[in-house]
Scaffold this motif. Sequence first.
Motif, PDB file in Angstrom:
ATOM      1  N   ALA A  22       3.918   9.529  -6.385  1.00  0.00           N
ATOM      2  CA  ALA A  22       2.838   9.028  -7.244  1.00  0.00           C
ATOM      3  C   ALA A  22       2.533  10.063  -8.310  1.00  0.00           C
ATOM      4  CB  ALA A  22       1.598   8.723  -6.409  1.00  0.00           C
ATOM      5  N   ASP A  23       3.102   9.868  -9.492  1.00  0.00           N
ATOM      6  CA  ASP A  23       2.879  10.801 -10.593  1.00  0.00           C
ATOM      7  C   ASP A  23       1.543  10.569 -11.286  1.00  0.00           C
ATOM      8  OD1 ASP A  23       5.299  12.058 -10.171  1.00  0.00           O
ATOM      9  OD2 ASP A  23       6.380  10.727 -11.530  1.00  0.00           O
ATOM     10  N   LEU A  30      -6.550   5.621  -1.480  1.00  0.00           N
ATOM     11  CA  LEU A  30      -5.671   6.027  -0.376  1.00  0.00           C
ATOM     12  C   LEU A  30      -5.829   7.502  -0.057  1.00  0.00           C
ATOM     13  CD1 LEU A  30      -2.208   4.290  -0.988  1.00  0.00           C
ATOM     14  CD2 LEU A  30      -3.933   3.706   0.720  1.00  0.00           C
ATOM     15  N   ALA A  31      -5.870   8.331  -1.096  1.00  0.00           N
ATOM     16  CA  ALA A  31      -5.978   9.773  -0.896  1.00  0.00           C
ATOM     17  C   ALA A  31      -7.328  10.164  -0.313  1.00  0.00           C
ATOM     18  CB  ALA A  31      -5.742  10.502  -2.216  1.00  0.00           C
ATOM     19  N   ALA A  46      -1.895  -0.074   7.606  1.00  0.00           N
ATOM     20  CA  ALA A  46      -2.057  -1.227   6.719  1.00  0.00           C
ATOM     21  C   ALA A  46      -0.796  -1.468   5.901  1.00  0.00           C
ATOM     22  CB  ALA A  46      -3.241  -1.003   5.776  1.00  0.00           C
ATOM     23  N   SER A  47      -0.560  -2.733   5.585  1.00  0.00           N
ATOM     24  CA  SER A  47       0.526  -3.087   4.672  1.00  0.00           C
ATOM     25  C   SER A  47       0.036  -2.916   3.247  1.00  0.00           C
ATOM     26  CB  SER A  47       0.962  -4.531   4.902  1.00  0.00           C
ATOM     27  OG  SER A  47       1.561  -4.697   6.164  1.00  0.00           O
ATOM     28  N   LEU A  48       0.842  -2.267   2.441  1.00  0.00           N
ATOM     29  CA  LEU A  48       0.474  -2.026   1.047  1.00  0.00           C
ATOM     30  C   LEU A  48       1.383  -2.836   0.130  1.00  0.00           C
ATOM     31  CD1 LEU A  48       0.114   1.876   1.115  1.00  0.00           C
ATOM     32  CD2 LEU A  48      -1.639   0.158   1.605  1.00  0.00           C
ATOM     33  N   HIS A  49       0.814  -3.404  -0.902  1.00  0.00           N
ATOM     34  CA  HIS A  49       1.604  -4.093  -1.911  1.00  0.00           C
ATOM     35  C   HIS A  49       1.784  -3.130  -3.080  1.00  0.00           C
ATOM     36  CE1 HIS A  49       3.324  -7.365  -4.183  1.00  0.00           C
ATOM     37  NE2 HIS A  49       2.509  -7.090  -5.185  1.00  0.00           N
ATOM     38  N   GLY A  82      -0.374  -0.653  -7.379  1.00  0.00           N
ATOM     39  CA  GLY A  82      -0.449  -1.162  -6.015  1.00  0.00           C
ATOM     40  C   GLY A  82      -1.786  -1.774  -5.677  1.00  0.00           C
ATOM     41  N   THR A  83      -1.795  -2.621  -4.645  1.00  0.00           N
ATOM     42  CA  THR A  83      -3.019  -3.208  -4.089  1.00  0.00           C
ATOM     43  C   THR A  83      -2.880  -3.191  -2.577  1.00  0.00           C
ATOM     44  OG1 THR A  83      -2.040  -5.430  -4.218  1.00  0.00           O
ATOM     45  CG2 THR A  83      -3.418  -4.723  -6.073  1.00  0.00           C
ATOM     46  N   LEU A  84      -3.984  -3.381  -1.880  1.00  0.00           N
ATOM     47  CA  LEU A  84      -3.983  -3.373  -0.427  1.00  0.00           C
ATOM     48  C   LEU A  84      -3.806  -4.766   0.123  1.00  0.00           C
ATOM     49  CD1 LEU A  84      -6.928  -0.905   0.150  1.00  0.00           C
ATOM     50  CD2 LEU A  84      -4.559  -0.483   0.751  1.00  0.00           C
ATOM     51  N   LYS A  85      -2.962  -4.886   1.110  1.00  0.00           N
ATOM     52  CA  LYS A  85      -2.847  -6.124   1.875  1.00  0.00           C
ATOM     53  C   LYS A  85      -3.783  -6.023   3.070  1.00  0.00           C
ATOM     54  CE  LYS A  85       2.022  -7.064   0.845  1.00  0.00           C
ATOM     55  NZ  LYS A  85       3.360  -7.248   1.456  1.00  0.00           N
TER      56      LYS A  85
END
Length: 271
Positions: free
Chosen positions: A225-226, A235-236, A245-248, A264-267
């Motif tokens: 993740a730049d 997340l951090a 969790a599954s991440l999109h 990204g988004t959270l599933k």
Amino acid sequence: MAPKRNIRSTIIVLGILAAVIAFVISCDKLQFDHPQAAMADNDSRALTEEHITAYGDSIDANLAQFTKQQSLVYERGDYSFSVARYSKDNAPVLYVERGSAGESGDSEKRYYLKDGKVVLYSERTSGPAAAPAASLVKLYYRNSVLFNGFIKKGSSETELEQARFQPYRGGGRKAADQDLPRLEDAVSQKGEFDLVFESVTEYPRARYIVLTRERFNAYRAVIRADKEDEFIRELASNPMKYQGASLHIKWNVTADNEAVYKEGTLKPVLP
């Protein structure tokens, strides 16, 4: 008497022609009954080594015209790899697996598909800098049956390009079609490639999202993740909250076979 002899000669000639025609039809049927010759499409008998080579070259020359889907870069043990799928009209025509086995070197495996089956498999390997031996294998399939193959080797990439192909004597290699479910799962993140969030790893110059599963010998994927956005900050800041969790996530894979975060988004959290 001459007319009778002519009639008899004509009958004999017609009989010979009928026998020849029956023999040709019989041979043709035998050719189709052979497991390597039986194909679903009408041009099966024309699917020779030369036709398959031309078909593979055509796919390589037109990759930009196909729909491409790229997997994450998966790791297990000393081997890491990614898979790219190229499709036309929602049907895969090529899978490319790029892998690295550390000190053992790198590899690129290509699976060319026709009507859902592998017709050509190529594998190019190269050793590490200390021992840059290289090889290229090409295997030809008809109706999932290996019917011909060639290999060439060189002490370097340059020598490999100049080398001549020799008959492949590997023998006993499983049908390339058996690899397709694993490749498709890798691209679609299904089965053992359905990974969940584990942690965010911080380094002075980089931040990485780590995905895996709590199971023996599970695959692992790391995404660099730049940039920092709301998703990365969340997340951090709360890694324990999203563990499991599954991440999109959308990513790009670099020429060095490294996944780089785009967005990204959270599933929903898995049960």
